[in-house]
Design a protein around this motif. Structure first.
Motif, PDB file in Angstrom:
ATOM      1  N   UNK A  46       0.823  -1.219   0.000  1.00  0.00           N
ATOM      2  CA  UNK A  46       0.000   0.000   0.000  1.00  0.00           C
ATOM      3  C   UNK A  46       0.847   1.256   0.000  1.00  0.00           C
ATOM      4  N   UNK A  47       1.879   1.292   0.842  1.00  0.00           N
ATOM      5  CA  UNK A  47       2.748   2.467   0.912  1.00  0.00           C
ATOM      6  C   UNK A  47       3.480   2.662  -0.414  1.00  0.00           C
ATOM      7  N   UNK A  48       3.971   1.573  -0.998  1.00  0.00           N
ATOM      8  CA  UNK A  48       4.703   1.678  -2.272  1.00  0.00           C
ATOM      9  C   UNK A  48       3.774   2.151  -3.383  1.00  0.00           C
ATOM     10  N   UNK A  49       2.589   1.560  -3.476  1.00  0.00           N
ATOM     11  CA  UNK A  49       1.662   1.950  -4.545  1.00  0.00           C
ATOM     12  C   UNK A  49       1.177   3.394  -4.392  1.00  0.00           C
ATOM     13  N   UNK A  50       0.905   3.800  -3.165  1.00  0.00           N
ATOM     14  CA  UNK A  50       0.455   5.175  -2.948  1.00  0.00           C
ATOM     15  C   UNK A  50       1.573   6.162  -3.292  1.00  0.00           C
ATOM     16  N   UNK A  51       2.801   5.825  -2.935  1.00  0.00           N
ATOM     17  CA  UNK A  51       3.936   6.704  -3.253  1.00  0.00           C
ATOM     18  C   UNK A  51       4.135   6.812  -4.760  1.00  0.00           C
ATOM     19  N   UNK A  52       4.064   5.693  -5.461  1.00  0.00           N
ATOM     20  CA  UNK A  52       4.199   5.722  -6.923  1.00  0.00           C
ATOM     21  C   UNK A  52       3.039   6.501  -7.544  1.00  0.00           C
ATOM     22  N   UNK A  53       1.846   6.282  -7.021  1.00  0.00           N
ATOM     23  CA  UNK A  53       0.672   7.018  -7.526  1.00  0.00           C
ATOM     24  C   UNK A  53       0.795   8.514  -7.312  1.00  0.00           C
ATOM     25  N   UNK A  54       1.266   8.917  -6.135  1.00  0.00           N
ATOM     26  CA  UNK A  54       1.421  10.352  -5.864  1.00  0.00           C
ATOM     27  C   UNK A  54       2.509  10.973  -6.735  1.00  0.00           C
ATOM     28  N   UNK A  55       3.568  10.227  -6.992  1.00  0.00           N
ATOM     29  CA  UNK A  55       4.629  10.713  -7.872  1.00  0.00           C
ATOM     30  C   UNK A  55       4.064  10.934  -9.285  1.00  0.00           C
ATOM     31  N   UNK A  56       3.315   9.972  -9.772  1.00  0.00           N
ATOM     32  CA  UNK A  56       2.685  10.117 -11.088  1.00  0.00           C
ATOM     33  C   UNK A  56       1.687  11.256 -11.116  1.00  0.00           C
ATOM     34  N   UNK A  57       0.904  11.394 -10.050  1.00  0.00           N
ATOM     35  CA  UNK A  57      -0.081  12.473  -9.981  1.00  0.00           C
ATOM     36  C   UNK A  57       0.588  13.840  -9.938  1.00  0.00           C
ATOM     37  N   UNK A  58       1.713  13.939  -9.250  1.00  0.00           N
ATOM     38  CA  UNK A  58       2.397  15.228  -9.177  1.00  0.00           C
ATOM     39  C   UNK A  58       2.937  15.632 -10.550  1.00  0.00           C
ATOM     40  N   UNK A  59       3.484  14.677 -11.303  1.00  0.00           N
ATOM     41  CA  UNK A  59       3.955  15.001 -12.652  1.00  0.00           C
ATOM     42  C   UNK A  59       2.794  15.247 -13.607  1.00  0.00           C
ATOM     43  N   UNK A  60       1.654  14.597 -13.373  1.00  0.00           N
ATOM     44  CA  UNK A  60       0.466  14.868 -14.167  1.00  0.00           C
ATOM     45  C   UNK A  60      -0.018  16.294 -13.915  1.00  0.00           C
ATOM     46  N   UNK A  61      -0.006  16.721 -12.655  1.00  0.00           N
ATOM     47  CA  UNK A  61      -0.413  18.097 -12.346  1.00  0.00           C
ATOM     48  C   UNK A  61       0.536  19.103 -12.991  1.00  0.00           C
ATOM     49  N   UNK A  62       1.832  18.827 -12.957  1.00  0.00           N
ATOM     50  CA  UNK A  62       2.802  19.716 -13.597  1.00  0.00           C
ATOM     51  C   UNK A  62       2.561  19.787 -15.097  1.00  0.00           C
ATOM     52  N   UNK A  63       2.281  18.650 -15.721  1.00  0.00           N
ATOM     53  CA  UNK A  63       2.037  18.667 -17.157  1.00  0.00           C
ATOM     54  C   UNK A  63       0.751  19.405 -17.495  1.00  0.00           C
ATOM     55  N   UNK A  64      -0.268  19.311 -16.650  1.00  0.00           N
ATOM     56  CA  UNK A  64      -1.506  20.058 -16.887  1.00  0.00           C
ATOM     57  C   UNK A  64      -1.293  21.561 -16.727  1.00  0.00           C
ATOM     58  N   UNK A  65      -0.481  21.946 -15.746  1.00  0.00           N
ATOM     59  CA  UNK A  65      -0.161  23.368 -15.589  1.00  0.00           C
ATOM     60  C   UNK A  65       0.547  23.879 -16.836  1.00  0.00           C
ATOM     61  N   UNK A  66       1.471  23.101 -17.350  1.00  0.00           N
ATOM     62  CA  UNK A  66       2.194  23.499 -18.551  1.00  0.00           C
ATOM     63  C   UNK A  66       1.251  23.518 -19.748  1.00  0.00           C
ATOM     64  N   UNK A  67       0.352  22.543 -19.837  1.00  0.00           N
ATOM     65  CA  UNK A  67      -0.581  22.477 -20.954  1.00  0.00           C
ATOM     66  C   UNK A  67      -1.510  23.675 -20.986  1.00  0.00           C
ATOM     67  N   UNK A  68      -2.004  24.085 -19.820  1.00  0.00           N
ATOM     68  CA  UNK A  68      -2.945  25.190 -19.767  1.00  0.00           C
ATOM     69  C   UNK A  68      -2.275  26.552 -19.612  1.00  0.00           C
TER      70      UNK A  68
END
Length: 113
Positions: A46-68
């Motif tokens: 659970x800790x590993x999956x949540x950490x990987x998910x949050x890392x992916x989500x943070x880069x997704x948010x950065x890419x959305x900021x750049x996109x918009x």
């Protein structure tokens, strides 16, 4: 270049790492508090999956900021700067031509006397 500099500064600032670290520790605290309901293997996964998910989500948010990110204002500012520089150069050329014409007019008047 503007977007690249922005993304490098966001990544370099450590904001994304802080986000992932806070999520990691929050997940860890959650599993420690609810230790009676989960096995150690479930907690670890659970800790590993949540950490990987949050890392992916943070880069997704950065890419959305750049996109918009809207570059129209920056483009207009650059065009204004280029046009103002060109106008200043043309005015400087005009002043030099006028002073050269005045110099010729002064020398021709002096030569006629």
């Amino acid at each position: 270049m503007i977007i690249e500099r922005f993304s490098q500064s966001v990544i370099g600032s450590g904001l994304l790492r802080l986000y992932v670290a806070v999520g990691f520790f929050a997940t860890l605290v959650f599993f420690v508090i609810n230790a009676d309901h989960y096995t150690p293997m479930e907690m670890l996964i659970g800790v590993i999956l949540v950490t990987i998910g949050l890392k992916g989500l943070s880069y997704l948010m950065l890419s959305l900021v750049i996109l918009f990110f809207n570059l129209d204002n920056k483009k207009a500012e650059m065009e204004f700067y280029a046009n103002s520089t060109q106008i200043e150069q043309m005015l400087a050329d005009l002043v030099m031509k006028e002073s050269a014409n005045e110099g010729k007019a002064t020398t021709t008047k002096g030569a006629k006397r």
